[in-house]
Structure formats: C-alpha cells, structure tokens
Design a protein around this motif. Structure first.
Motif, PDB file in Angstrom:
ATOM      1  N   PRO A 153      67.213  54.089   4.535  1.00 51.25           N
ATOM      2  CA  PRO A 153      66.748  52.980   3.691  1.00 51.25           C
ATOM      3  C   PRO A 153      66.364  51.756   4.523  1.00 51.25           C
ATOM      4  O   PRO A 153      67.119  50.793   4.653  1.00 51.25           O
ATOM      5  CB  PRO A 153      67.963  52.701   2.783  1.00 51.25           C
ATOM      6  N   ALA A 154      65.183  51.824   5.144  1.00 54.44           N
ATOM      7  CA  ALA A 154      64.691  50.733   5.987  1.00 54.44           C
ATOM      8  C   ALA A 154      63.183  50.634   5.811  1.00 54.44           C
ATOM      9  O   ALA A 154      62.493  51.652   5.802  1.00 54.44           O
ATOM     10  CB  ALA A 154      65.048  50.983   7.448  1.00 54.44           C
ATOM     11  N   PRO A 166      59.989  57.736   8.359  1.00 51.45           N
ATOM     12  CA  PRO A 166      61.097  58.697   8.457  1.00 51.45           C
ATOM     13  C   PRO A 166      60.832  59.824   9.446  1.00 51.45           C
ATOM     14  O   PRO A 166      59.701  60.247   9.659  1.00 51.45           O
ATOM     15  CB  PRO A 166      61.210  59.241   7.031  1.00 51.45           C
ATOM     16  N   GLY A 167      61.957  60.325  10.010  1.00 49.65           N
ATOM     17  CA  GLY A 167      61.866  61.460  10.923  1.00 49.65           C
ATOM     18  C   GLY A 167      62.662  62.665  10.455  1.00 49.65           C
ATOM     19  O   GLY A 167      62.681  63.695  11.127  1.00 49.65           O
TER      20      GLY A 167
END
Length: 387
Positions: free
Chosen positions: A247-248, A253-254
């Motif tokens: 949640p950033a 995403p990875g």
C-alpha cells in the motif's frame, strides 16, 4: 423399530446439551483441539470404554466398546474443530474467543456421539466393536487423512463407517441421503507471482504482475460452469483473496498473490480442472516474464456413500421416523469423511436443522433438539450389525 424412549433419558439430554454449550463457549481451530479433546476424554470416562486411543492423527480420540462375540467393527465419527469466524449470535453460551466459533455444528455432533457413548455404557455390543471417533481438523481437510495415517488406526480399522452432519434448510424431522456422491471435491489454490518493483513514475523499469493478476481473476473464474452439482461435469472456481504489491503510491508492484477455491463433483473432474487452472497461471506469468509458485491447501476428496452403508443408515433414519430426501445433493461443500470409505463401506446423512442461518454464517448455532434424534439414529446403525 424405534428405540425405547428411555434409551436416552431427559436427564441425559439435559446434561448433553449443557456439555455442548460448554464446548461452544471454548472453540478451538483445526489442529489446536487439545482442550476439546481433554473434555471428550473426561466425558467418555464414566461410559467405561474398553480402550481409548488419544492423540490419534493429532488430537483425535477413539473410544472402543467391545462385544463378547466376534463381529464387525463399526466406526461412528464426529469432528472436534471450530472455525476462524467471529460469532455474532447472542446465545448465553456464545464463544469466549473473538474470531473463533463453533459455527458448523461440530459441538453438536460431539454431543450426539457423547449420547451414543452413554447408551453403549448401558448396552454393550453383543458382537464386534463400536468405535466412537472424535476426529480433528475436518475444516481443513487434513484430519481424516492424519487419523488414517496414524499407525494405531490399524487397531480400529472399520468394516463400516457412519456420520451425520446437521443441515440448515433441510426441515426438522427429515434428512438428506443418497447412494453415491454426497459432497464435492475441493481444494485451495494459492498462486504467487513475482517480478520486481519500480518507481511509480517509471513502471516500465520494473516488472509488475498487475495485468497477470487481473487476467487470472476473470479467466480462472470462467473455468467454472453453471451446471448443478448433480452433474458429473460440475465445476466452480471461487476467488477468495487477492493482493497486489504494497500500500504505497510511489511504488509500482513487484509481487501478487491470488487465492482461489476449485470445486468439482468428483476427484476425476478435479484433476482436469487443476490442469486447466495451472496452464492459465503459467500462460499469464510467461507473457510477462514473471516467476510463479502454485501450492495447494485444504484439499478435500469427494465424499461418496457406498450402497451397503447407505441402506443401513436409511433404515436407521426410518426406524426413528425421519424421512429421507435426495433434494439438492450432492452438497457443494466438502467433507473429509469420504476417506474412511477406502477402508470399508461408509455413509453420511445430513440431518435437518430447519430454518436457521446457514453453516459457517457468523450467527449460526447448532439446534439442541437434534442431539437426541442424532444419537438414536447412530445407535440404530450399531444395532443393525452388533446386536
């Protein structure tokens, strides 16, 4: 013919009901049923079983009542475990542990078998053996397999096995039973997709699994069909959990994770569904150059009633004035009791719990009025072969 009314007295039923309420207050999850097992052992002690096996396949308990003459071994099985669900109902005996609850009725099933134990203490088998099995970890599909894998299971290997499960929606005074498949096969599929992260302003410099996750959310679900579970080709895929990245706002995403439950009528259908689902995962991952891992959890084989045991159980229900129906069978929900059919004829019936919240609902509570009838039905199964 029905059992005499005093086979289980009003005092018995009152005490069994109070015991069920104590179990309800102190639920334990699959594999953690230590205190519940201790309560079972204490309950069994006054019924004087000839032997009691403890820690069977985990926290399982098997009480053995032997007849004087040679004969078959009949196993009656119930479950020890509760669910990781917060109880919202308000009975005076509601769960003492937030996030845990006997919301499938296993507390009631234990009380039913406790009633059978009381009857056996006053009516020892004439021949053969009665085995009362309090099985751990049914809710995860691990318990029956663990009990059977325990080397001591050879000491209680059954010639016939029976079980009951309460069922909301089936009227009181009725039961659902059929020869053949009673419960569908199911398994949890956990998919992990791994690429690498990037700054959110430069997502092209990373390798995001977002589009693969989005693709699988729809494609896996589409593997299911609209067939009724009575159709051998019935299939269902239910997405139960998904997670993408962290949640950033600054990080593309990875990694992603997807949980799905696969369900078919029979084990043969499950093998085909697994093959298709895994092919979809590999195709989606390969398209983006992602690493992937697939693991399986809560694996349930389909549960199938065998003809000989089904007829005994049907006769037992009829002797107690309980009508049987095959409506809406097999259940979509899974059950690991079917593993006992590998060791001899086995059958399970669904005992009508009437109009109440469904199993696994947060406000579900087992109806105490089923304790007496359930015990008497299982006693009739014993009488059919051991008396």
């Amino acid at each position: 013919m029905p059992l005499p009314p005093d086979s289980l007295t009003n005092s018995d039923i009152a005490e069994l009901t109070a015991w069920r309420h104590r179990l309800h207050q102190d639920p334990e999850l699959s594999g953690e049923e230590r205190d519940t097992a201790a309560r079972v052992v204490a309950m069994l002690l006054p019924t004087a079983p000839d032997r009691t096996l403890t820690e069977l396949g985990g926290h399982g308990i098997a009480a053995i009542y032997e007849g004087a003459e040679p004969g078959p071994t009949i196993l009656l099985r119930c479950e020890l475990d509760a669910l990781p669900i917060h109880e919202t109902g308000t009975p005076p005996y509601r769960s003492n542990f937030p996030g845990k609850g006997h919301l499938c009725g296993h507390d009631g099933h234990m009380a039913i078998l406790a009633g059978v134990a009381r009857w056996l203490s006053r009516n020892r088998p004439i021949r053969g053996r009665a085995i009362l099995l309090f099985q751990p970890a049914e809710e995860t599909g691990a318990g029956a397999a663990a009990v059977i894998a325990d080397p001591r299971f050879a000491e209680i290997a059954p010639d016939l096995s029976f079980a009951l499960h309460n069922m909301p929606g089936v009227p009181f005074g009725a039961a659902a039973l059929q020869d053949g498949v009673m419960n569908c096969a199911s398994r949890g599929m956990k998919i992990t997709l791994t690429g690498w992260t990037a700054h959110a302003s430069l997502p092209e410099s990373g390798r995001s699994p977002a589009s693969a996750l989005a693709r699988l959310l729809t494609d896996l679900t589409a593997l299911g069909n609209d067939l009724h579970q009575s159709d051998p080709d019935f299939a269902r895929v239910t997405i139960t959990h998904a997670r993408l990245g962290e949640p950033a706002f600054g990080v593309a995403p990875g990694a992603a994770e997807l949980w799905a439950t696969l369900r078919t009528q029979r084990d043969t259908g499950m093998a085909g569904l697994v093959e298709k689902a895994e092919a979809m995962v590999h195709e989606a991952a390969d398209a983006l150059g992602l690493e992937r891992e697939i693991t399986y959890h809560d694996v349930f084989r389909h549960c199938e009633n065998t003809p000989e045991a089904t007829e005994i159980l049907r006769a037992a229900l009829q002797a107690e004035g309980i009508e049987t129906t095959e409506t809406d069978l097999p259940m979509r929900a899974s059950e690991d009791f079917g593993r006992f059919a590998d060791h001899g004829p086995a059958a399970m019936a669904l005992l009508g719990a009437g109009n109440r919240p469904a199993l696994h609902n947060p406000d579900y509570d087992f109806p105490d009025a089923l304790i007496g009838p359930g015990a008497r039905v299982l006693i009739q199964c014993l009488r059919a072969r051991l008396y």
